[in-house]
Motif scaffolding. Structure first.
Motif: not given
Length: 259
Positions: A157-164, A166-167, A205-209
């Motif tokens: 699991g990419d830790p950056r993706a997991l954190l984003l 989660d946020l 992109p999922a978050v930003m969209l």
């Protein structure tokens, strides 16, 4: 000979006169310089509107997430270029950015368009699960990768993706695009035969969209963020030069097999 439409000779981004500069309807000196942080200014420049606090928060988060990840190809290209042409700082930055395509950095744009297209299918009546499964099958039929999934290093699991993500849950901004990202994740074992972790170029992109950033400008997020990192690497190259070390290591690692 005319090429393309030429019936709208206007720009809404910037104008100036003898005493003022206006950017997106705001006075640059009165409203922006010293008043607005750069991330908010970036959002304003791209969209025409200042971001909400939530939009600013997530723009900051994704820019920090994608800026730096070690000696990746864009960084190697920039540092090796600077080693060979130390008078061309701008050329070295450009060398790094020119390699941002569908595999590295630009993959966020590819992923975002894929998710947006699948979300449009749900608007036409398909369920998220069906749209996700059908989308995966279409990609695999063309032998294309699933954008936003898999990572050669962060297999768990990419830790950056997991954190984003989660946020996103914490701030209550999970919408259709993050929902589609999850639907693709859940459909992968049945359609691909194995699970894959969400990587940062899937989360961004999922978050930003879902917070309202335009799909057509998604690549700009990666380019802006990586530019900051490239400048840092080039500054380090002036003090701790490794460009020719990397070049030598590349030559040593590759064997000649021609005639």
């Amino acid at each position: 000979m005319r090429i393309g439409k030429q019936d709208a000779p206007y720009s809404a981004i910037c104008t100036s006169d003898a005493t003022s500069i206006t950017v997106r309807g705001h006075d640059l000196c009165g409203d922006i310089i010293g008043q607005m942080d750069f991330t908010s200014y970036f959002w304003l420049l791209v969209t025409g509107s200042a971001p909400s606090e939530t939009q600013r928060f997530f723009a900051n988060a994704v820019l920090a997430a994608i800026a730096e990840h070690g000696l990746v190809p864009s960084v190697v290209a920039a540092r090796m270029t600077y080693a060979a042409a130390p008078e061309a700082f701008h050329g070295a930055v450009a060398a790094g950015l020119l390699g941002c395509g569908s595999v590295v950095l630009g993959s966020a744009e590819v992923a975002g368009r894929f998710y947006a297209d699948l979300v449009a299918e749900t608007a036409a009546g398909a369920s998220a699960a069906t749209a996700a499964s059908d989308g995966i099958r279409r990609l695999r039929a063309d032998k294309r990768a699933i954008p936003g999934f898999g990572h050669p290093q962060h297999a768990g699991g990419d830790p950056r993706a997991l954190l984003l993500l989660d946020l996103a849950e914490q701030h209550g901004i999970v919408g259709d695009h993050i929902g589609m990202l999850y639907a693709i994740r859940d459909a992968l074992p049945g359609t691909l035969g194995r699970a894959l972790p969400i990587n940062v170029n899937g989360a961004i992109p999922a978050v930003m969209l879902d917070v309202g950033f335009p799909v057509g400008a998604l690549k700009g997020i990666s380019l802006l963020a990586r530019t900051a990192s490239l400048i840092a690497h080039l500054q380090e190259e002036t003090e701790r030069a490794i460009g020719f070390i990397m070049s030598g290591a590349a030559a040593a690692a590759i064997d000649y097999d021609g005639n």
